[in-house]
Design an enzyme around this catalytic site. Structure first.
Site, PDB file in Angstrom:
ATOM      1  N   GLU A 101      -5.669   7.845  10.887  1.00 57.85           N
ATOM      2  CA  GLU A 101      -4.292   7.476  11.206  1.00 57.85           C
ATOM      3  C   GLU A 101      -3.880   7.919  12.604  1.00 57.85           C
ATOM      4  O   GLU A 101      -4.240   9.002  13.071  1.00 57.85           O
ATOM      5  CB  GLU A 101      -3.331   8.097  10.185  1.00 57.85           C
ATOM      6  CG  GLU A 101      -3.751   7.934   8.739  1.00 57.85           C
ATOM      7  CD  GLU A 101      -3.873   6.490   8.275  1.00 57.85           C
ATOM      8  OE1 GLU A 101      -3.520   5.572   9.037  1.00 57.85           O
ATOM      9  OE2 GLU A 101      -4.336   6.282   7.147  1.00 57.85           O
TER      10      GLU A 101
ATOM     11  N   GLU B 255       0.853  -1.172   0.000  1.00 61.07           N
ATOM     12  CA  GLU B 255       0.000   0.000   0.000  1.00 61.07           C
ATOM     13  C   GLU B 255       0.899   1.235   0.000  1.00 61.07           C
ATOM     14  O   GLU B 255       1.740   1.391   0.886  1.00 61.07           O
ATOM     15  CB  GLU B 255      -0.896   0.042   1.230  1.00 61.07           C
ATOM     16  CG  GLU B 255      -1.956  -1.031   1.282  1.00 61.07           C
ATOM     17  CD  GLU B 255      -2.813  -0.921   2.526  1.00 61.07           C
ATOM     18  OE1 GLU B 255      -2.722   0.100   3.235  1.00 61.07           O
ATOM     19  OE2 GLU B 255      -3.565  -1.870   2.799  1.00 61.07           O
TER      20      GLU B 255
END
Length: 256
Positions: free
Chosen positions: A42, A31
């Site tokens: 995140e 990724e």
């Protein structure tokens, strides 16, 4: 084993070095994160990686260039992961066309729910890109089935109700959630968030088809590329050894 790295991190030139090192170490897919100023899913390591990449001039064009450079030397599947705002600003059709021409295989946009993904899914399909949607421990069964139906790459099972890099939840609850997801999902099911060791991956992998690691790779890359006493060759060797150990549980052989 899937590994995540933010494009432009730890530096614009070092991103490709890290990607190639973990690819050579046995990553099954990669990724490549698209840097964004507000990465809402995140935790701190990936937030800071995005900030650092943007401060060093990271752009979407640069992300595509990195993807293309990686693709020229490897057939390992490459997925772009990021947030919807930059994609829609770029133009969904143009974005998918440029991603495909750069050798990208699929897309993950965590903040774009399936119900709002028709434009992206259509453009992605037109350019032979897969689209992956996410589930979490609090996702109801009917929604898990919807995500499974709408995903064309795999279903991304977030291991915890929280942010990347936050650590794993209680083992019994996580195992029960993944077993439930496995019983509902027909697509490949991969688990991520909070995995940092081979033992973490082995436990969660009992109910899934694979695992994804991001924050732990970010921390490793930052430590190695910020060490002025290491050569680029030594950095690549160490990051590759780390990736192999993560995948196999075996330490790298001692080196002279």
């Amino acid at each position: 084993m899937g590994l995540f790295l933010t494009a432009g991190f730890p530096s614009p030139t070092a991103t490709l070095d890290v990607l190639q090192a973990v690819d050579e170490a046995g990553a099954d897919f990669i990724e490549l994160g698209m840097p964004f100023s507000d990465p809402v899913a995140e935790g701190l390591p990936i937030q800071q990686a995005s900030e650092r990449a943007l401060a060093q001039g990271a752009t979407m064009a640069g992300t595509f260039e990195t993807a293309a450079a990686f693709r020229r030397a490897s057939d390992t599947p490459l997925v772009l992961m990021g947030y919807a705002n930059p994609v829609f600003r770029y133009g969904v059709s143009d974005f998918c066309a440029d991603a495909a021409s750069s050798g990208v295989d699929g897309l993950i946009l965590p903040d774009l729910p399936p119900e709002e993904s028709e434009e992206l899914e259509a453009a992605a399909a037109a350019h032979s890109l897969s689209v992956t949607h996410l589930i979490a421990p609090n996702t109801a069964d009917d929604r898990v089935r919807l995500v499974d139906t709408r995903s064309t790459g795999f279903v991304y099972a977030v291991s915890v109700t929280g942010l990347t890099g936050s650590g794993l939840g209680a083992a019994d609850a996580t195992d029960a959630y993944l077993a439930r997801a496995r019983s509902l999902v027909e697509q490949p099911l991969l688990v991520g968030f909070g995995i940092s060791t081979h033992s973490d991956a082995a436990r969660l992998g009992a109910h899934t088809d694979g695992f994804i690691v991001g924050s732990a790779l970010i921390r490793q890359a930052e430590a190695l590329w910020d060490d002025p006493d290491l050569t680029d060759s030594a950095r690549r060797t160490r990051i590759a050894d780390w990736a192999r150990q993560l995948k196999t549980g075996r330490d790298a052989p001692s080196r002279p």
